[in-house]
Design a protein around this motif. Structure first.
Motif, PDB file in Angstrom:
ATOM      1  N   ILE A 136    -100.153  -0.592  74.533  1.00 29.38           N
ATOM      2  CA  ILE A 136    -101.214  -1.454  73.984  1.00 29.38           C
ATOM      3  C   ILE A 136    -100.642  -2.544  73.056  1.00 29.38           C
ATOM      4  N   GLY A 137     -99.380  -2.507  72.771  1.00 30.75           N
ATOM      5  CA  GLY A 137     -98.778  -3.554  71.917  1.00 30.75           C
ATOM      6  C   GLY A 137     -97.304  -3.269  71.654  1.00 30.75           C
ATOM      7  N   TRP A 138     -96.728  -4.177  70.876  1.00 32.93           N
ATOM      8  CA  TRP A 138     -95.307  -4.027  70.563  1.00 32.93           C
ATOM      9  C   TRP A 138     -95.078  -4.230  69.067  1.00 32.93           C
ATOM     10  N   ILE A 139     -94.158  -3.496  68.547  1.00 34.16           N
ATOM     11  CA  ILE A 139     -93.747  -3.719  67.153  1.00 34.16           C
ATOM     12  C   ILE A 139     -92.333  -4.281  67.182  1.00 34.16           C
ATOM     13  N   ASP A 140     -92.165  -5.383  66.462  1.00 33.07           N
ATOM     14  CA  ASP A 140     -90.829  -6.001  66.389  1.00 33.07           C
ATOM     15  C   ASP A 140     -90.093  -5.504  65.153  1.00 33.07           C
ATOM     16  N   PHE A 141     -88.928  -5.015  65.371  1.00 35.54           N
ATOM     17  CA  PHE A 141     -88.048  -4.662  64.252  1.00 35.54           C
ATOM     18  C   PHE A 141     -86.813  -5.556  64.316  1.00 35.54           C
ATOM     19  N   LYS A 142     -86.352  -5.932  63.171  1.00 36.58           N
ATOM     20  CA  LYS A 142     -85.083  -6.661  63.142  1.00 36.58           C
ATOM     21  C   LYS A 142     -84.060  -5.777  62.462  1.00 36.58           C
ATOM     22  N   ASP A 143     -83.091  -5.416  63.224  1.00 37.51           N
ATOM     23  CA  ASP A 143     -82.033  -4.556  62.686  1.00 37.51           C
ATOM     24  C   ASP A 143     -80.868  -5.455  62.263  1.00 37.51           C
ATOM     25  N   THR A 144     -80.646  -5.544  60.974  1.00 35.31           N
ATOM     26  CA  THR A 144     -79.615  -6.449  60.444  1.00 35.31           C
ATOM     27  C   THR A 144     -78.418  -5.652  59.974  1.00 35.31           C
ATOM     28  N   THR A 145     -77.260  -6.075  60.421  1.00 31.99           N
ATOM     29  CA  THR A 145     -76.030  -5.427  59.968  1.00 31.99           C
ATOM     30  C   THR A 145     -75.361  -6.309  58.920  1.00 31.99           C
ATOM     31  N   LEU A 146     -75.199  -5.761  57.740  1.00 36.49           N
ATOM     32  CA  LEU A 146     -74.572  -6.502  56.662  1.00 36.49           C
ATOM     33  C   LEU A 146     -73.144  -5.994  56.465  1.00 36.49           C
ATOM     34  N   ALA A 147     -72.271  -6.903  56.121  1.00 44.24           N
ATOM     35  CA  ALA A 147     -70.878  -6.497  55.859  1.00 44.24           C
ATOM     36  C   ALA A 147     -70.435  -7.083  54.531  1.00 44.24           C
ATOM     37  N   LEU A 148     -69.756  -6.277  53.779  1.00 47.55           N
ATOM     38  CA  LEU A 148     -69.202  -6.746  52.522  1.00 47.55           C
ATOM     39  C   LEU A 148     -67.773  -7.206  52.788  1.00 47.55           C
ATOM     40  N   LYS A 149     -67.554  -8.518  52.656  1.00 43.98           N
ATOM     41  CA  LYS A 149     -66.214  -9.048  52.913  1.00 43.98           C
ATOM     42  C   LYS A 149     -65.517  -9.331  51.597  1.00 43.98           C
ATOM     43  N   GLN A 150     -64.280  -8.977  51.558  1.00 39.92           N
ATOM     44  CA  GLN A 150     -63.517  -9.214  50.339  1.00 39.92           C
ATOM     45  C   GLN A 150     -62.403 -10.229  50.627  1.00 39.92           C
ATOM     46  N   TYR A 151     -62.334 -11.236  49.766  1.00 35.11           N
ATOM     47  CA  TYR A 151     -61.279 -12.245  49.894  1.00 35.11           C
ATOM     48  C   TYR A 151     -60.454 -12.240  48.617  1.00 35.11           C
ATOM     49  N   ASN A 152     -59.231 -11.866  48.748  1.00 41.70           N
ATOM     50  CA  ASN A 152     -58.329 -11.880  47.590  1.00 41.70           C
ATOM     51  C   ASN A 152     -57.180 -12.829  47.947  1.00 41.70           C
ATOM     52  N   ARG A 153     -57.354 -14.093  47.640  1.00 44.21           N
ATOM     53  CA  ARG A 153     -56.418 -15.109  48.133  1.00 44.21           C
ATOM     54  C   ARG A 153     -56.014 -16.058  47.016  1.00 44.21           C
ATOM     55  N   ASN A 154     -54.964 -16.813  47.303  1.00 39.24           N
ATOM     56  CA  ASN A 154     -54.502 -17.836  46.360  1.00 39.24           C
ATOM     57  C   ASN A 154     -54.668 -19.208  46.997  1.00 39.24           C
ATOM     58  N   ASN A 155     -55.491 -20.020  46.384  1.00 41.44           N
ATOM     59  CA  ASN A 155     -55.660 -21.397  46.870  1.00 41.44           C
ATOM     60  C   ASN A 155     -54.557 -22.267  46.286  1.00 41.44           C
ATOM     61  N   ARG A 156     -53.868 -23.006  47.154  1.00 37.88           N
ATOM     62  CA  ARG A 156     -52.811 -23.900  46.667  1.00 37.88           C
ATOM     63  C   ARG A 156     -52.935 -25.253  47.358  1.00 37.88           C
ATOM     64  N   PHE A 157     -53.105 -26.300  46.570  1.00 36.75           N
ATOM     65  CA  PHE A 157     -53.248 -27.649  47.097  1.00 36.75           C
ATOM     66  C   PHE A 157     -52.141 -28.515  46.493  1.00 36.75           C
ATOM     67  N   ASP A 158     -51.244 -28.992  47.347  1.00 31.85           N
ATOM     68  CA  ASP A 158     -50.075 -29.733  46.870  1.00 31.85           C
ATOM     69  C   ASP A 158     -50.304 -31.243  46.971  1.00 31.85           C
ATOM     70  N   TYR A 159     -49.948 -31.932  45.915  1.00 25.07           N
ATOM     71  CA  TYR A 159     -50.122 -33.382  45.874  1.00 25.07           C
ATOM     72  C   TYR A 159     -48.809 -34.065  45.487  1.00 25.07           C
ATOM     73  N   LEU A 160     -48.591 -35.232  46.074  1.00 19.64           N
ATOM     74  CA  LEU A 160     -47.578 -36.151  45.557  1.00 19.64           C
ATOM     75  C   LEU A 160     -48.332 -37.242  44.810  1.00 19.64           C
ATOM     76  N   GLU A 161     -47.867 -37.526  43.617  1.00 21.10           N
ATOM     77  CA  GLU A 161     -48.613 -38.463  42.778  1.00 21.10           C
ATOM     78  C   GLU A 161     -47.740 -39.624  42.324  1.00 21.10           C
ATOM     79  N   ILE A 162     -48.355 -40.765  42.196  1.00 21.91           N
ATOM     80  CA  ILE A 162     -47.678 -41.933  41.622  1.00 21.91           C
ATOM     81  C   ILE A 162     -48.350 -42.254  40.294  1.00 21.91           C
ATOM     82  N   PRO A 163     -47.661 -42.029  39.197  1.00 25.32           N
ATOM     83  CA  PRO A 163     -48.268 -42.326  37.904  1.00 25.32           C
ATOM     84  C   PRO A 163     -48.041 -43.779  37.511  1.00 25.32           C
ATOM     85  N   LEU A 164     -48.989 -44.344  36.832  1.00 26.19           N
ATOM     86  CA  LEU A 164     -48.850 -45.680  36.232  1.00 26.19           C
ATOM     87  C   LEU A 164     -49.290 -45.544  34.781  1.00 26.19           C
TER      88      LEU A 164
END
Lengths: 188, 505
Positions: B367-395
């Protein structure tokens, strides 16, 4: 006027101090109760609670309304307690498993009413590893595989520690029960 | 085994809704202090303490700049006064109707000097009669003996003094209190020297014919320029320049100098290496307060290496600098983010039994339908070092102070940076995933940045050419390190120390 849970959540997401304070006042006792089960003293539990609340405030945007808010907070608090345990592993006293083991006592009558404080004192007196595994398995509902991953121990160790924890708890609860019976008879 | 489960049940029931008493130590006031408003230089600040710290630093900088300006202005004023005084002294002596034999000697010396060094910028024979004394060294060693006058010359003249050679126009007890270094044993150059008497009263000029007597010369007299140069003579005598003539200086023979090299003496090259503390600030955070708070809480400042090769040009006390610097920005991150890894829709039918007339079930009807949304959640861990290298010309442009071998320099300007390498992860603004950065071309990196630079420099002159220095410095991004398409305006800042060595060309 007290804020509703939704107002607290939305306020905290905007880093609103009033909402943060409301969250603290509404949930701190309950969350401290969880910390007490994982820690040996109230001071230590309050430290864990503080760290956990700071995490909650900074991570509240990750709560998307899936499941209960309190359950989400509890999980963060438990994780914080586990991190605290892991970072203090060297400090904790580890009793030898064999020494800690004792004979299995007779059945505990579920109808007996124990004071929660007494039960808390008993669980706090357990060796730390036992206390962690028992809390996670019996109260939080983790399985041994999850406990092993979270505590960096094997499933076998988790099972073993749970078993020892139960033995110790039964023994101490039985002793408590005996004391209560004795007190009741004296009062009669 | 039964009792095992019973004990579980006892605890589960007891702690299902357990509430502890009020925390005894942890109060809201204490906790709110822990909810960091800003992190700067590795220190967590509450909103109030951040404001206090910001205003304190601003006050210190304003007072520092004010004092420096006052110091510099006073120094210039003092030099100007001294110059005027020495000019007065010259004018006075110029009006002397009769010159003593010492003056004649001076004239003779100056004439010799002019003849021997026709290109000497500081030579001016027409003012030779203005000389009222000689400049000698306090040192008693290495005195030249074949000087035709009474004047003496020394090597390594660190302590020059001026003594009168005229009896009526005495200028006694002069002491050089400031001058630039004399480094070489074979040649030397004094660009600026200040001489000072031990008497505080002003010069008592009553009329033009007033003679300067011993003890009447006041305060300070500056010798603006004293310069020796190559000459064919064994012993040459150079007068000081005309603006502040108070005497003549004798010098020992100088070797021939390469005039071309001399022209480049204001250039210096330097190499440095150092350490910088890298932190960051976020620009307009409207609508992203939580994002920035989360990142500040979960990212840690870093210390990075700074390298540079620079060239500077110095004229008077001003310095211009440029070169090539290597700078690294970034942070250490430790994210724990929850994201949706899978969402499934499940439709469950609602069914009812179908009865026959005897109320027996003969089938089932949807006689009808019930919609369920089954959501899978994940806990992600990021343990990283961001490094951005620049060459600069000072004046940069700077101002230099100096005393003997110590040099203090303050400089400021811009530096233009070009991203050469990038590696790390950046949280997206939805806070449910990260941008992986593996090269300078990856989003959201901005390939070009420009910075405001402010430096102090404490240098020690080892010898004629070589200096070593310590250089505290600060640098601020003036534009975002991320591209315009990224909604967060992120600017790095660095503070650190460089250790370097410079070589005067």
């Amino acid at each position: 006027m007290a804020l509703s849970e939704i107002e607290i959540i939305e306020g905290c997401k905007k880093a609103d101090k009033r909402a943060q304070q409301a969250l603290f006042e509404k949930y701190s006792k309950r969350l401290l109760g969880i910390c007490m089960r994982y820690c040996q003293s109230k001071d230590e539990a309050e430290d864990v609670l503080q760290d956990g609340l700071v995490k909650i405030f900074f991570n509240i945007n990750q709560y998307k309304g899936d499941g209960s808010f309190e359950g989400w907070m509890k999980r963060i608090i438990v994780n914080t307690a586990l991190n605290n345990y892991k970072s203090n592993l060297k400090r904790y006293y580890h009793s030898d498993l064999e020494d800690a083991a004792s004979e299995i006592v007779s059945e505990v009558n579920l109808n007996d009413i124990f004071e929660v404080k007494d039960l808390l004192n008993i669980i706090q007196s357990l060796p730390t590893g036992y206390r962690m595994v028992f809390n996670m398995y019996a109260i939080e509902g983790y399985n041994h595989k999850e406990i092993g991953e979270l505590l960096n121990i094997s499933e076998g160790t988790s099972k073993s520690q749970l078993s020892r924890a139960r033995q110790l708890l039964q023994q101490k609860v039985a002793e408590l029960q005996g004391e209560k019976v004795a007190i009741c008879e004296i009062n009669k | 085994m039964k009792q095992n489960y019973e004990i579980d049940e006892i605890y589960r029931k007891a702690f299902n809704d357990f509430q502890e008493e009020e925390p005894s130590r942890l109060t809201w006031a204490a906790l709110s202090e822990k909810i960091v408003y800003k992190r700067w230089l590795g220190i967590n600040f509450s909103k109030f303490s951040y404001r206090v710290a910001t205003w304190s630093i601003a006050t210190i900088i304003i007072v520092g700049v004010g004092l420096t300006t006052y110091f510099v202005a006073n120094q210039d004023k003092e030099t100007k006064n001294i110059t005027n005084l020495s000019q007065n002294s010259s004018n006075l002596s110029k009006n002397q109707s009769t010159q003593t034999s010492d003056i004649k000697q001076n004239k003779e010396l100056n004439s010799q000097s002019t003849a021997s060094t026709p290109n000497n910028d500081f030579d001016n024979s027409k003012n030779s009669t203005n000389k009222v004394g000689t400049i000698n060294s306090n040192q008693t060693s290495e005195k030249t003996t074949n000087n035709p006058s009474n004047q003496v010359a020394y090597k390594n003249k660190n302590e020059l003094s001026i003594t009168s050679t005229k009896s009526k126009n005495k200028v006694d007890n002069f002491e050089v209190i400031k001058k630039e270094m004399l480094n070489s044993e074979d040649s030397y150059e004094i660009k600026s020297a200040v001489v000072q008497t031990d008497i505080e009263k002003p010069i008592p000029f009553k009329n033009e014919k007033t003679q300067i007597n011993s003890g009447n010369i006041d305060s300070t007299v500056v010798v603006n320029e004293i310069k020796t140069n190559n000459s064919s003579d064994n012993n040459i005598k150079k007068k000081i320049n005309t603006d502040s003539t108070v005497g003549v200086i004798s010098a020992k023979q100088l070797p021939n100098q390469n005039s071309k090299k001399s022209a480049y003496r204001n250039f210096a090259v330097s190499l440095f290496a150092g350490s910088s503390y890298i932190d960051k600030t976020f620009g307009s955070t409207a609508g992203n307060e939580h994002y920035t708070a989360f990142r500040l809480h979960n990212e840690a400042p870093i210390n990075t290496l700074a390298l540079g090769a620079e060239i500077s040009y110095r004229f008077n006390r001003l310095v211009l600098q440029s070169g090539l610097n290597y700078t690294q920005f970034g942070e250490n991150i430790n994210y724990e983010i929850m994201n949706v890894t899978d969402t499934k829709s499940i439709n469950i039918p609602i069914i009812e039994p179908i009865y026959n007339q005897d109320t027996a079930v003969i089938g089932w009807d949807t006689i009808g339908w019930i919609d369920f949304k089954d959501t899978t959640l994940a806990l992600k861990q990021y343990n990283r070092n961001n490094r951005f290298d620049y060459l600069e010309i000072p004046l940069l442009a700077g101002y230099q102070f100096g005393k003997k071998r110590l040099i203090f320099e303050v400089s400021t300007g811009l530096s233009f940076g070009f991203l050469v390498n990038a590696k790390g992860v950046i949280l997206n603004t939805k806070e449910n995933d990260v941008y992986e950065i593996n090269s300078k071309n990856d989003f959201p990196m901005n390939k070009n940045i420009y910075n405001f630079v402010f430096r102090f420099k404490f240098a020690y002159r080892i010898n004629e050419n070589w200096n070593i220095y310590l250089q505290p410095n600060i640098k601020y991004n003036l534009n975002s390190a991320f591209s315009k398409d990224f909604p967060i305006n992120q600017k790095y800042n660095s503070s650190g120390f460089n250790f370097g060595v410079s070589f005067d060309l």
